[in-house]
Design a protein around this motif. Sequence first.
Motif, PDB file in Angstrom:
ATOM      1  N   ASN A   7     -18.754  11.634   2.423  1.00 47.03           N
ATOM      2  CA  ASN A   7     -17.993  12.782   2.158  1.00 47.03           C
ATOM      3  C   ASN A   7     -18.880  13.855   1.360  1.00 47.03           C
ATOM      4  OD1 ASN A   7     -15.042  12.182   3.107  1.00 47.03           O
ATOM      5  ND2 ASN A   7     -15.873  10.466   2.183  1.00 47.03           N
ATOM      6  N   ILE A   8     -18.759  15.085   1.248  1.00 43.47           N
ATOM      7  CA  ILE A   8     -19.525  15.821   0.463  1.00 43.47           C
ATOM      8  C   ILE A   8     -18.203  16.724  -0.071  1.00 43.47           C
ATOM      9  CG2 ILE A   8     -21.000  17.704  -0.155  1.00 43.47           C
ATOM     10  CD1 ILE A   8     -22.873  16.779   2.195  1.00 43.47           C
TER      11      ILE A   8
ATOM     12  N   GLU B  88     -26.736  15.361   8.998  1.00 40.74           N
ATOM     13  CA  GLU B  88     -26.628  15.873  10.253  1.00 40.74           C
ATOM     14  C   GLU B  88     -27.648  15.659  11.200  1.00 40.74           C
ATOM     15  OE1 GLU B  88     -23.772  19.222  10.692  1.00 40.74           O
ATOM     16  OE2 GLU B  88     -22.030  17.827  10.350  1.00 40.74           O
ATOM     17  N   GLU B  89     -28.701  16.301  10.788  1.00 41.15           N
ATOM     18  CA  GLU B  89     -30.179  16.406  11.442  1.00 41.15           C
ATOM     19  C   GLU B  89     -30.619  14.929  11.648  1.00 41.15           C
ATOM     20  OE1 GLU B  89     -34.348  17.067   9.547  1.00 41.15           O
ATOM     21  OE2 GLU B  89     -33.459  18.861   9.816  1.00 41.15           O
ATOM     22  N   LYS B  90     -30.469  14.027  10.445  1.00 43.66           N
ATOM     23  CA  LYS B  90     -30.731  12.485  10.616  1.00 43.66           C
ATOM     24  C   LYS B  90     -29.705  11.797  10.917  1.00 43.66           C
ATOM     25  CE  LYS B  90     -33.273  13.301   6.089  1.00 43.66           C
ATOM     26  NZ  LYS B  90     -34.588  12.556   6.345  1.00 43.66           N
ATOM     27  N   GLY B  91     -28.653  12.308  11.871  1.00 46.74           N
ATOM     28  CA  GLY B  91     -27.732  11.477  12.602  1.00 46.74           C
ATOM     29  C   GLY B  91     -26.465  10.813  11.884  1.00 46.74           C
ATOM     30  N   ILE B  92     -26.286  11.526  10.558  1.00 42.53           N
ATOM     31  CA  ILE B  92     -25.145  10.954   9.750  1.00 42.53           C
ATOM     32  C   ILE B  92     -23.998  12.217   9.997  1.00 42.53           C
ATOM     33  CG2 ILE B  92     -24.410  10.491   7.264  1.00 42.53           C
ATOM     34  CD1 ILE B  92     -26.503   8.812   8.858  1.00 42.53           C
ATOM     35  N   MET B  93     -22.759  11.738  10.339  1.00 43.90           N
ATOM     36  CA  MET B  93     -21.530  12.595  10.345  1.00 43.90           C
ATOM     37  C   MET B  93     -21.160  12.542   8.756  1.00 43.90           C
ATOM     38  SD  MET B  93     -21.052  13.179  13.349  1.00 43.90           S
ATOM     39  CE  MET B  93     -19.335  13.721  13.439  1.00 43.90           C
TER      40      MET B  93
ATOM     41  N   TYR C 242     -19.078   9.062  -1.445  1.00 41.10           N
ATOM     42  CA  TYR C 242     -18.762  10.655  -1.664  1.00 41.10           C
ATOM     43  C   TYR C 242     -19.902  11.129  -2.658  1.00 41.10           C
ATOM     44  CZ  TYR C 242     -13.743   9.062  -1.129  1.00 41.10           C
ATOM     45  OH  TYR C 242     -12.777   8.715  -0.540  1.00 41.10           O
ATOM     46  N   PHE C 243     -20.494  12.533  -2.360  1.00 35.04           N
ATOM     47  CA  PHE C 243     -21.466  13.192  -3.059  1.00 35.04           C
ATOM     48  C   PHE C 243     -20.865  14.330  -3.654  1.00 35.04           C
ATOM     49  CE2 PHE C 243     -24.902  16.112  -3.635  1.00 35.04           C
ATOM     50  CZ  PHE C 243     -25.897  15.220  -4.167  1.00 35.04           C
ATOM     51  N   ILE C 244     -21.117  14.404  -4.851  1.00 36.15           N
ATOM     52  CA  ILE C 244     -20.552  15.740  -5.800  1.00 36.15           C
ATOM     53  C   ILE C 244     -21.438  16.813  -5.626  1.00 36.15           C
ATOM     54  CG2 ILE C 244     -19.542  16.563  -7.850  1.00 36.15           C
ATOM     55  CD1 ILE C 244     -17.939  14.077  -6.749  1.00 36.15           C
TER      56      ILE C 244
ATOM     57  N   ILE D 100     -21.904   9.402  -5.945  1.00 36.99           N
ATOM     58  CA  ILE D 100     -23.411   9.889  -6.105  1.00 36.99           C
ATOM     59  C   ILE D 100     -22.887  11.331  -6.816  1.00 36.99           C
ATOM     60  CG2 ILE D 100     -25.560  10.617  -5.555  1.00 36.99           C
ATOM     61  CD1 ILE D 100     -25.423   8.523  -3.042  1.00 36.99           C
ATOM     62  N   ASP D 101     -23.405  11.321  -7.919  1.00 37.84           N
ATOM     63  CA  ASP D 101     -23.034  12.550  -8.781  1.00 37.84           C
ATOM     64  C   ASP D 101     -24.144  13.287  -9.507  1.00 37.84           C
ATOM     65  OD1 ASP D 101     -21.904  14.386 -10.594  1.00 37.84           O
ATOM     66  OD2 ASP D 101     -21.105  12.851 -11.986  1.00 37.84           O
ATOM     67  N   PRO D 102     -24.632  14.256  -8.802  1.00 40.17           N
ATOM     68  CA  PRO D 102     -26.045  14.822  -9.486  1.00 40.17           C
ATOM     69  C   PRO D 102     -25.811  15.570 -10.727  1.00 40.17           C
ATOM     70  CG  PRO D 102     -25.396  16.059  -7.510  1.00 40.17           C
ATOM     71  CD  PRO D 102     -24.272  15.059  -7.734  1.00 40.17           C
ATOM     72  N   TRP D 103     -24.457  15.815 -11.040  1.00 40.33           N
ATOM     73  CA  TRP D 103     -24.050  16.658 -12.100  1.00 40.33           C
ATOM     74  C   TRP D 103     -23.551  15.751 -13.268  1.00 40.33           C
ATOM     75  CZ3 TRP D 103     -25.371  21.450 -11.191  1.00 40.33           C
ATOM     76  CH2 TRP D 103     -25.258  21.720  -9.863  1.00 40.33           C
ATOM     77  N   ARG D 104     -23.453  14.399 -13.080  1.00 37.91           N
ATOM     78  CA  ARG D 104     -23.059  13.536 -14.211  1.00 37.91           C
ATOM     79  C   ARG D 104     -21.766  14.014 -14.909  1.00 37.91           C
ATOM     80  NH1 ARG D 104     -27.732  15.216 -13.670  1.00 37.91           N
ATOM     81  NH2 ARG D 104     -27.151  17.000 -15.085  1.00 37.91           N
ATOM     82  N   ILE D 105     -20.811  14.429 -13.836  1.00 36.28           N
ATOM     83  CA  ILE D 105     -19.360  14.729 -14.470  1.00 36.28           C
ATOM     84  C   ILE D 105     -18.403  13.914 -14.168  1.00 36.28           C
ATOM     85  CG2 ILE D 105     -19.759  17.269 -14.177  1.00 36.28           C
ATOM     86  CD1 ILE D 105     -18.272  17.084 -11.734  1.00 36.28           C
TER      87      ILE D 105
END
Length: 422
Positions: free
Chosen positions: A318-319, A344-349, A378-380, A399-404
């Motif tokens: 989930n994004i 999705e290009e890499k085949g991931i739904m 989950y990816f933020i 996975i949180d690239p914002w660190r929130i």
Amino acid sequence: MKIGFIGLGKLGLPVALAIESKGHEVIGTDINDITLNNIRSKTLNYREESAEELLKSSKLQLKSLDKIVEESDIIFVPIQTPHEDKYEGVTRIPSERADFNYEYLVKGIKDLNEEIEKQGNDKTVIIISTVLPGTISRHIKPILGSHLKLCYNPFFIAMGTTIDDFLNSEIILFGVDDEGAAKKAEEFYKTINKTPFYRTTIENAELIKVVYNTFISTKISMINTVMETCNYLPNTNVDDVTEALALCTNRIISRKYLKGGMGDGGGCHPRDNIALSYLAKKLNLSYNWYDNIMIQREKQTEWFADLIIKNKDNMKVNILGKSFKPETNIVTGSPSILLKNILEEKGIMVTMWDPWVDLMDINKAKEKYEWDSVPQLYFIGTMHKIFKNFKFCKGSIVIDPWRIVEKNENIKLISIGIGPKS
């Protein structure tokens, strides 16, 4: 003054409302039926801070082109200069580069000029559309008559905060072609704010506008590379690094856009970087710096995709967040959508949900996507406040690239930009 607008879209309307809030009478028109219906119904189909509130009490009048020319002291032209969708920044960058499309701007100015010449009175016309250097000289000035007094005045605004950015701009960038028109515009701006009025050539103003946007993208690109670096180095934290850099106001300048996270987005920055890359190739520059910015953005987004694939095991992906910036529903140039497309290009739904974009509220989304009952990854993607205390199912990976996201013993939290402990 009475101010006219030829174009009342996502840039024109908020600026028109801002000008009206300073006591000026505003009239205008637009070719888009949705835009006109928004104004008539006093509602917006996009989120723009303060705009809907001002629109509800606005006396802005929709008028025909001839009436706008007849009645206006100054006429602003914020007609779009779009790039093709493939240059928006939500898909991989094509190998070719291109200039903006000036078809709409040229037609709008041509129609406006014909009406001005027909009426036979001098009119101050201010183009605010983003263009590459040389565009106005090449495409606009040759079609002008003697009564259209031209100026070029691009704004430094961000979609979602246009009104505040316009009223509190850092500088008023003004490309001068007619001295009388420039003086009239400068007097007008004294009623708006106390911002320095920076006069220069039209060509300089054209270049300054796109370089300004690209400088911001450079800053984001650089600090996101630092974030990725910190992710591998023991005892490092990108937020500590940027906090120190933000204090260095002599050379680093300011803390704005100095937070590691997702790549640059919006309706201006990705496309301006690509357009300058096109210009660099056309001019045969010794090194195409502009190309690097978008390549870094894409490569790092792919790094995020690979990180998701590495950690997802058999979980659903989930994004969270679609918009290009927090607390808005504008998805133009969204790096989150680029991430989805690469996955999705890499085949991931992938499932995406955004509290500002989707009509589905959080409770319906939880039910539909089984967020409360099944551990998922989950990816933020967007730094919306709602995600800070989001209730993730036990066993989920975040996975949180914002660190929130706050640490929680029930989930595996991967905060990007914080190095391992040695």
